[in-house]
Scaffold this motif. Structure first.
Motif, PDB file in Angstrom:
ATOM      1  N   SER A   8       0.833  -1.207   0.000  1.00  0.00           N
ATOM      2  CA  SER A   8       0.000   0.000   0.000  1.00  0.00           C
ATOM      3  C   SER A   8       0.864   1.253   0.000  1.00  0.00           C
ATOM      4  O   SER A   8       0.484   2.280  -0.581  1.00  0.00           O
ATOM      5  N   ASP A  12       0.627   4.218  -2.715  1.00  0.00           N
ATOM      6  CA  ASP A  12       0.420   5.613  -2.327  1.00  0.00           C
ATOM      7  C   ASP A  12       1.469   6.528  -2.959  1.00  0.00           C
ATOM      8  O   ASP A  12       1.158   7.633  -3.413  1.00  0.00           O
ATOM      9  N   LYS A  15       0.872   7.061  -6.711  1.00  0.00           N
ATOM     10  CA  LYS A  15      -0.348   7.861  -6.902  1.00  0.00           C
ATOM     11  C   LYS A  15      -0.068   9.341  -6.645  1.00  0.00           C
ATOM     12  O   LYS A  15      -0.516  10.201  -7.418  1.00  0.00           O
ATOM     13  N   HIS A  82      -9.242   5.235  -6.304  1.00  0.00           N
ATOM     14  CA  HIS A  82      -9.504   6.284  -5.316  1.00  0.00           C
ATOM     15  C   HIS A  82     -10.692   7.159  -5.735  1.00  0.00           C
ATOM     16  O   HIS A  82     -11.598   7.420  -4.934  1.00  0.00           O
ATOM     17  N   GLU A  86     -14.453   7.624  -4.074  1.00  0.00           N
ATOM     18  CA  GLU A  86     -14.954   8.933  -3.642  1.00  0.00           C
ATOM     19  C   GLU A  86     -16.316   9.226  -4.270  1.00  0.00           C
ATOM     20  O   GLU A  86     -17.232   9.707  -3.594  1.00  0.00           O
ATOM     21  N   HIS A 101     -12.084  11.814   1.061  1.00  0.00           N
ATOM     22  CA  HIS A 101     -10.684  11.520   0.740  1.00  0.00           C
ATOM     23  C   HIS A 101     -10.096  10.471   1.681  1.00  0.00           C
ATOM     24  O   HIS A 101      -9.518   9.470   1.232  1.00  0.00           O
ATOM     25  N   ASP A 102     -10.230  10.683   2.986  1.00  0.00           N
ATOM     26  CA  ASP A 102      -9.633   9.757   3.949  1.00  0.00           C
ATOM     27  C   ASP A 102     -10.274   8.375   3.872  1.00  0.00           C
ATOM     28  O   ASP A 102      -9.582   7.357   4.018  1.00  0.00           O
ATOM     29  N   GLU A 105      -8.841   6.649   0.883  1.00  0.00           N
ATOM     30  CA  GLU A 105      -7.464   6.232   1.129  1.00  0.00           C
ATOM     31  C   GLU A 105      -7.415   4.858   1.783  1.00  0.00           C
ATOM     32  O   GLU A 105      -6.534   4.038   1.484  1.00  0.00           O
ATOM     33  N   GLU A 108      -9.254   1.996  -0.893  1.00  0.00           N
ATOM     34  CA  GLU A 108      -8.662   1.713  -2.208  1.00  0.00           C
ATOM     35  C   GLU A 108      -7.675   0.556  -2.176  1.00  0.00           C
ATOM     36  O   GLU A 108      -7.452  -0.107  -3.190  1.00  0.00           O
ATOM     37  N   HIS A 109      -7.083   0.275  -1.001  1.00  0.00           N
ATOM     38  CA  HIS A 109      -6.126  -0.823  -0.886  1.00  0.00           C
ATOM     39  C   HIS A 109      -6.808  -2.145  -0.526  1.00  0.00           C
ATOM     40  O   HIS A 109      -6.179  -3.199  -0.629  1.00  0.00           O
TER      41      HIS A 109
END
Length: 237
Positions: A8, A12, A15, A82, A86, A101-102, A105, A108-109
């Motif tokens: 992950s 990140d 990205k 991501h 959202e 957003h959080d 995050e 997405e993994h």
């Protein structure tokens, strides 16, 4: 040596490297990468070495960091994940745009490719997320609007708001309170004296209003020009 299942942290990093250059041409530096990820410069140096060893970035000491074809491919996959998440959170679960957003995050993994593609189909294959950032298609195609920061526009410029940076949730909440949203018509009227606020008119008809916007706001708003171009497609491996 490449790994078939990136961690992950690797996901990140690529990205963030991609996202930094999506709306401007300058590549990211190690210090900028550290700032965006909220980690120490030493941690970035170690990870960039690992990314380079895995063939995901090109980097020389004291120079900027760029993605290779493999890094670009992985980055687009993560950006797609991501931004679809959202969009789903806003459209289907009632999240506000400053909350997603959080959550994305984390999610997405954790979800599979099958889950992502079914989510995309459920949403009707959207082209942008709630903040106006383009969602890469499954084949790696991205449609990036021709747009400029509001802070860079001349007096008298007109257009529509096409992107709103999601870096500051408090700013998103302010814009929501003022009913400043994507696709709103906008006109630049001029700047207050002595480096003051930028005066703009937003909306149409009876909803049209004037605002004095601080630099932090104008640098977070992107205004659309009439043309759209194909921004990125997966490079050949």
């Amino acid at each position: 040596m490449k790994t078939s299942t990136p961690s992950s942290s690797i996901e990140d990093y690529v990205k963030v490297i991609y996202s930094f250059t999506e709306w401007q041409d300058k590549p990211i530096t190690s210090s900028q990468l550290a700032q965006r990820l909220g980690v120490a410069n030493s941690s970035v140096s170690e990870m960039v070495r690992k990314l380079k060893d895995q063939g995901l970035v090109d980097h020389q000491p004291y120079s900027a960091i760029t993605l290779t074809a493999d890094g670009f491919r992985l980055a687009l996959s993560m950006v797609r994940r991501h931004r679809l998440i959202e969009t789903y959170l806003v459209q289907e679960l009632g999240y506000s745009w400053d909350e997603v957003h959080d959550e994305a995050e984390l999610l997405e993994h954790a979800v599979s490719d099958t889950f992502i593609e079914r989510m995309a189909a459920k949403l009707g294959e959207p082209l942008r997320d709630p903040h106006g950032d383009p969602i890469p298609a499954a084949d790696g195609t991205v449609l990036v609007p021709q747009a400029h920061r509001l802070s860079d526009l001349d007096d008298g410029h007109t257009g529509r708001i096409t992107r709103i940076s999601d870096e500051n949730p408090a700013l998103l909440r302010y814009l929501a309170t003022e009913e400043i949203d994507l696709d709103a018509p906008i006109e630049v009227l001029g700047r207050r004296p002595f480096g003051g606020a930028l005066v703009v008119r937003i909306g149409s008809g009876e909803s049209r209003r004037s605002f004095d916007l601080a630099d932090e706001v104008t640098s977070a708003l992107w205004v659309h020009s009439d043309k759209v171009h194909a921004g990125c497609r997966l490079p050949d491996a």
